[in-house]
Design an enzyme around this catalytic site. Structure first.
Site, PDB file in Angstrom:
ATOM      1  N   LYS A  42       0.863  -1.192   0.000  1.00 43.89           N
ATOM      2  CA  LYS A  42       0.000   0.000   0.000  1.00 43.89           C
ATOM      3  C   LYS A  42       0.887   1.226   0.000  1.00 43.89           C
ATOM      4  CE  LYS A  42      -4.414   0.985   0.234  1.00 43.89           C
ATOM      5  NZ  LYS A  42      -5.590   0.224  -0.157  1.00 43.89           N
ATOM      6  N   ASP A  47      -7.160   4.381  -4.269  1.00 40.65           N
ATOM      7  CA  ASP A  47      -7.763   4.283  -2.936  1.00 40.65           C
ATOM      8  C   ASP A  47      -8.339   5.684  -2.672  1.00 40.65           C
ATOM      9  OD1 ASP A  47      -7.690   2.257  -0.443  1.00 40.65           O
ATOM     10  OD2 ASP A  47      -7.467   4.266   0.376  1.00 40.65           O
TER      11      ASP A  47
HETATM   12  P1  NDP Z   1     -12.886   8.000  -2.462  1.00 43.33           P
HETATM   13  O1  NDP Z   1     -11.824   8.998  -2.290  1.00 43.33           O
HETATM   14  O2  NDP Z   1     -13.441   7.728  -3.805  1.00 43.33           O
HETATM   15  O3  NDP Z   1     -14.121   8.330  -1.507  1.00 43.33           O
HETATM   16  C1  NDP Z   1     -13.989   8.478  -0.134  1.00 43.33           C
HETATM   17  C2  NDP Z   1     -15.330   8.935   0.368  1.00 43.33           C
HETATM   18  O4  NDP Z   1     -15.365   8.869   1.793  1.00 43.33           O
HETATM   19  C3  NDP Z   1     -15.645  10.385  -0.004  1.00 43.33           C
HETATM   20  O5  NDP Z   1     -17.021  10.502  -0.239  1.00 43.33           O
HETATM   21  C4  NDP Z   1     -15.232  11.128   1.253  1.00 43.33           C
HETATM   22  O6  NDP Z   1     -15.876  12.378   1.423  1.00 43.33           O
HETATM   23  C5  NDP Z   1     -15.729  10.147   2.287  1.00 43.33           C
HETATM   24  N1  NDP Z   1     -15.121  10.340   3.590  1.00 43.33           N
HETATM   25  C6  NDP Z   1     -13.818  10.404   3.912  1.00 43.33           C
HETATM   26  N2  NDP Z   1     -13.685  10.574   5.223  1.00 43.33           N
HETATM   27  C7  NDP Z   1     -14.953  10.595   5.734  1.00 43.33           C
HETATM   28  C8  NDP Z   1     -15.481  10.719   7.019  1.00 43.33           C
HETATM   29  N3  NDP Z   1     -14.683  10.858   8.064  1.00 43.33           N
HETATM   30  N4  NDP Z   1     -16.828  10.676   7.150  1.00 43.33           N
HETATM   31  C9  NDP Z   1     -17.657  10.539   6.104  1.00 43.33           C
HETATM   32  N5  NDP Z   1     -17.196  10.411   4.841  1.00 43.33           N
HETATM   33  C10 NDP Z   1     -15.874  10.443   4.681  1.00 43.33           C
HETATM   34  O7  NDP Z   1     -12.301   6.643  -1.818  1.00 43.33           O
HETATM   35  P2  NDP Z   1     -12.784   5.146  -2.044  1.00 43.33           P
HETATM   36  O8  NDP Z   1     -14.244   5.096  -2.200  1.00 43.33           O
HETATM   37  O9  NDP Z   1     -11.916   4.543  -3.075  1.00 43.33           O
HETATM   38  O10 NDP Z   1     -12.369   4.488  -0.650  1.00 43.33           O
HETATM   39  C11 NDP Z   1     -13.253   4.416   0.465  1.00 43.33           C
HETATM   40  C12 NDP Z   1     -12.792   3.311   1.400  1.00 43.33           C
HETATM   41  O11 NDP Z   1     -12.785   2.066   0.714  1.00 43.33           O
HETATM   42  C13 NDP Z   1     -11.378   3.462   1.966  1.00 43.33           C
HETATM   43  O12 NDP Z   1     -11.345   2.907   3.260  1.00 43.33           O
HETATM   44  C14 NDP Z   1     -10.546   2.592   1.040  1.00 43.33           C
HETATM   45  O13 NDP Z   1      -9.347   2.162   1.652  1.00 43.33           O
HETATM   46  C15 NDP Z   1     -11.499   1.442   0.817  1.00 43.33           C
HETATM   47  N6  NDP Z   1     -11.286   0.611  -0.357  1.00 43.33           N
HETATM   48  C16 NDP Z   1     -11.189   1.162  -1.598  1.00 43.33           C
HETATM   49  C17 NDP Z   1     -11.028   0.341  -2.705  1.00 43.33           C
HETATM   50  C18 NDP Z   1     -11.018   0.871  -4.104  1.00 43.33           C
HETATM   51  O14 NDP Z   1     -10.982   0.066  -5.023  1.00 43.33           O
HETATM   52  N7  NDP Z   1     -11.070   2.172  -4.318  1.00 43.33           N
HETATM   53  C19 NDP Z   1     -10.881  -1.126  -2.549  1.00 43.33           C
HETATM   54  C20 NDP Z   1     -11.090  -1.604  -1.215  1.00 43.33           C
HETATM   55  C21 NDP Z   1     -11.257  -0.747  -0.172  1.00 43.33           C
HETATM   56  P3  NDP Z   1     -15.339  13.717   0.697  1.00 43.33           P
HETATM   57  O15 NDP Z   1     -15.937  13.671  -0.679  1.00 43.33           O
HETATM   58  O16 NDP Z   1     -15.898  14.788   1.567  1.00 43.33           O
HETATM   59  O17 NDP Z   1     -13.863  13.658   0.711  1.00 43.33           O
HETATM   60  O1  2IT Z   2      -7.927  -1.527  -0.407  1.00 39.85           O
HETATM   61  C1  2IT Z   2      -7.933  -2.022  -1.555  1.00 39.85           C
HETATM   62  O2  2IT Z   2      -8.137  -3.236  -1.730  1.00 39.85           O
HETATM   63  C2  2IT Z   2      -7.726  -1.141  -2.701  1.00 39.85           C
HETATM   64  N1  2IT Z   2      -7.602   0.072  -2.511  1.00 39.85           N
HETATM   65  C3  2IT Z   2      -7.623  -1.711  -4.087  1.00 39.85           C
HETATM   66  C4  2IT Z   2      -6.249  -2.227  -4.354  1.00 39.85           C
HETATM   67  C5  2IT Z   2      -5.981  -2.668  -5.774  1.00 39.85           C
HETATM   68  O3  2IT Z   2      -4.801  -2.959  -6.030  1.00 39.85           O
HETATM   69  O4  2IT Z   2      -6.882  -2.735  -6.602  1.00 39.85           O
END
Ligand code: NDP
Ligand code: 2IT
Length: 481
Positions: free
Chosen positions: A161, A201
């Site tokens: 990561k 992420d």
């Molecule tokens: P994004 O940046 O696309 O979205 C994050 C979202 O969470 C935004 O809407 C943000 O709001 C909101 N947010 C952040 N902090 C807070 C908070 N304290 N309270 C409420 N809302 C909050 O990120 P992702 O959707 O990609 O990631 C979200 C989660 O999923 C993370 O934990 C990430 O590690 C996990 N994840 C992501 C993967 C991926 O493929 N992208 C895979 C597996 C897990 P704002 O718009 O205001 O910033």
């Molecule tokens: O937390 C996660 O699994 C991710 N942000 C996606 C990682 C990836 O390599 O697709």
């Protein structure tokens, strides 16, 4: 927040406004060590000693150690080979300076990270996070979780990561591009399609992946498609990767419900966040018959009793990168917005935390239970605090940990690598079929493993042990690595 349609929120914890900070230390290390198996306590003590002050990393190691005690009893060879000590120490940690200049010519310095945690099963694989709260503890906890999650997918990928304490919000495209180019100018030497393959992420989506992949290509003079995943479709990306984490989470929840003789049909669902994972979880939950009545961002949450309008949400949050208040303004009377406050106040039967770590605490869990929640599944990484997990489980709520429930994203990244390696491009339907199959296999592996260790229905135990054993067996086979 004064956007139209917003109302002041009465009570409940206000979430940190920096977009991804989490609620701070969620465990007391001393008390935690006392509760651990005698073979595992020294492992945890060493992790605390060698990584002082890294609360999130300690929390994620503890979550795994607490569940693998019965495995170590059944397999003394793991303890003899000091596998747990090795597995909790990253193979390599890279920290670097990222200098860049903004549109007015002002110079900024950020800190970049890549923690290459474990390569026993394949090249390091895992996302990059750009958020002001990123530090060594956050990157290490995410890397550690990634190792077991990736193993659980059954795909040939190790775990890593990275990221930077850079906040892309409010920055112009040109500023984000300069930051990404500077970041990749240092990181490129550590990457490679057989070595380390980043993806997105929090704060890193297709735009950022494009700028970074473009810089990697310039520096190396190689069109090495498989060096990053989450790419655009016309430049090596895979269909469904963008949707995969949220879709996968929805499919996982559907499996959890089926096991209990339930379904998503007609159920009220609350989702935190409104980014990549949240929006696509909402979309698929609604396609599967659920009604998503609430979602949030770091500025507040919306309650939309008729069901979230996903097309509008995508427009506001993904295309325009606006605040969630804008959704309320355009949706009109149907939705109510709350500045600050907790989305978990909204009554629902299913809760999907899809925003950030430690965002669902014991107080929120209590509220969910009082409101009749039956299933919680983590779309985000470690969004539920240990106290909240305990409370939910004691109340008989089915709990799906992120290691399993959000594994669809990285699994589809592995499918993207597969397509890149064979210079192929699969259809949406075929790729989604593969995703469904993978989520179903992960669900089955969790349940079978949990049952074989006398803890049926315990997805935390099942996910950790199934992932851990795959990595541990590979490490034993590879010698002292
Ligand atoms: P994004 O940046 O696309 O979205 C994050 C979202 O969470 C935004 O809407 C943000 O709001 C909101 N947010 C952040 N902090 C807070 C908070 N304290 N309270 C409420 N809302 C909050 O990120 P992702 O959707 O990609 O990631 C979200 C989660 O999923 C993370 O934990 C990430 O590690 C996990 N994840 C992501 C993967 C991926 O493929 N992208 C895979 C597996 C897990 P704002 O718009 O205001 O910033
Ligand atoms: O937390 C996660 O699994 C991710 N942000 C996606 C990682 C990836 O390599 O697709």
């Amino acid at each position: 927040m004064s956007s139209a349609g917003y109302e002041p929120e009465a009570a409940s914890a206000t979430l940190p406004a920096d977009g991804a900070s989490g609620a701070g230390p969620a465990i007391d290390p001393r008390a935690a060590t006392e509760g651990l198996d005698e073979r595992l306590a020294p492992v945890f003590e060493a992790v605390i000693r060698r990584n002082p002050g890294e609360a999130e990393f300690h929390q994620s190691v503890l979550r795994v150690l607490e569940t693998v005690a019965p495995v170590v009893h059944r397999h003394p060879e793991y303890a003899e080979a000091k596998l747990l000590e090795r597995i909790s120490e990253p193979e390599r940690q890279i920290i670097f300076r990222v200098p860049w200049s903004d549109d007015s010519g002002r110079v900024h310095i950020n800190r970049g990270y890549r923690v290459e945690f474990n390569s026993a099963l394949g090249p390091y694989k895992g996302g990059l996070r750009f958020a002001p709260s990123v530090n060594a503890s956050i990157v290490k906890f995410l890397g550690f979780e990634q190792v077991f999650k990736n193993a659980l997918t059954g795909m040939p990928i190790g775990g890593g990561k990275g990221g930077a304490d850079f906040d892309p919000r409010g920055r112009s495209d040109a500023e984000v591009m300069r930051f990404c180019q500077s970041f990749m100018t240092e990181l490129h030497r550590h990457l490679g399609e057989q070595t380390d393959v980043p993806a997105g992420d929090i704060g890193v989506g297709r735009r950022e992946i494009g700028y970074m992949f473009g810089q990697y290509k310039r520096i190396t003079n190689r069109y090495e498609s498989g060096v990053m995943t989450g790419k655009g479709l016309s430049w090596g990306g895979a269909r469904v990767r963008e949707e995969a984490t949220g879709y996968g989470c929805a499919y996982f929840v559907a499996e959890m419900l089926t096991t209990r003789g339930e379904s998503l049909g007609g159920r009220r669902v609350a989702v935190s966040g409104s980014g990549n994972v949240a929006v696509h979880a909402i979309e698929k939950v609604q396609q599967l018959g659920g009604r998503v009545v609430a979602c949030s961002d770091s500025s507040g949450y919306v309650h939309d009793p008729d069901g979230i309008d996903v097309a509008l949400l995508k427009e506001v949050k993904l295309a325009e990168r606006a605040r969630i208040g804008e959704y309320v303004r355009r949706r009109g009377r149907r939705a109510r917005g709350f500045a600050g406050g907790s989305v978990w106040e909204v009554p629902c039967e299913i809760a999907l935390p899809c925003a950030t770590q430690n965002e669902l605490d014991a107080r929120a869990a209590r509220r969910l239970v009082d409101n009749g929640v039956i299933t919680v599944a983590e779309g985000a990484n470690m969004p539920t605090t240990p106290d909240a997990v305990r409370l939910l489980r004691e109340a008989g709520v089915a709990f799906g940990p992120g290691m399993a429930a959000n594994a669809g994203g990285v699994a589809t990244s592995a499918l993207e690598m597969q397509q890149n390696a064979s210079r192929d491009s699969w259809s949406f339907d075929h790729t989604e079929e593969r995703l469904i199959e993978i989520m179903s296999d992960i669900h089955a592996a969790c349940r079978e493993t949990a049952a074989s260790y006398g803890a049926p229905d315990d997805y935390v135990t099942g996910a950790s042990i199934a992932g851990f054993q795959r990595v541990a067996d590979a490490m034993l086979a590879l010698g002292l690595v």
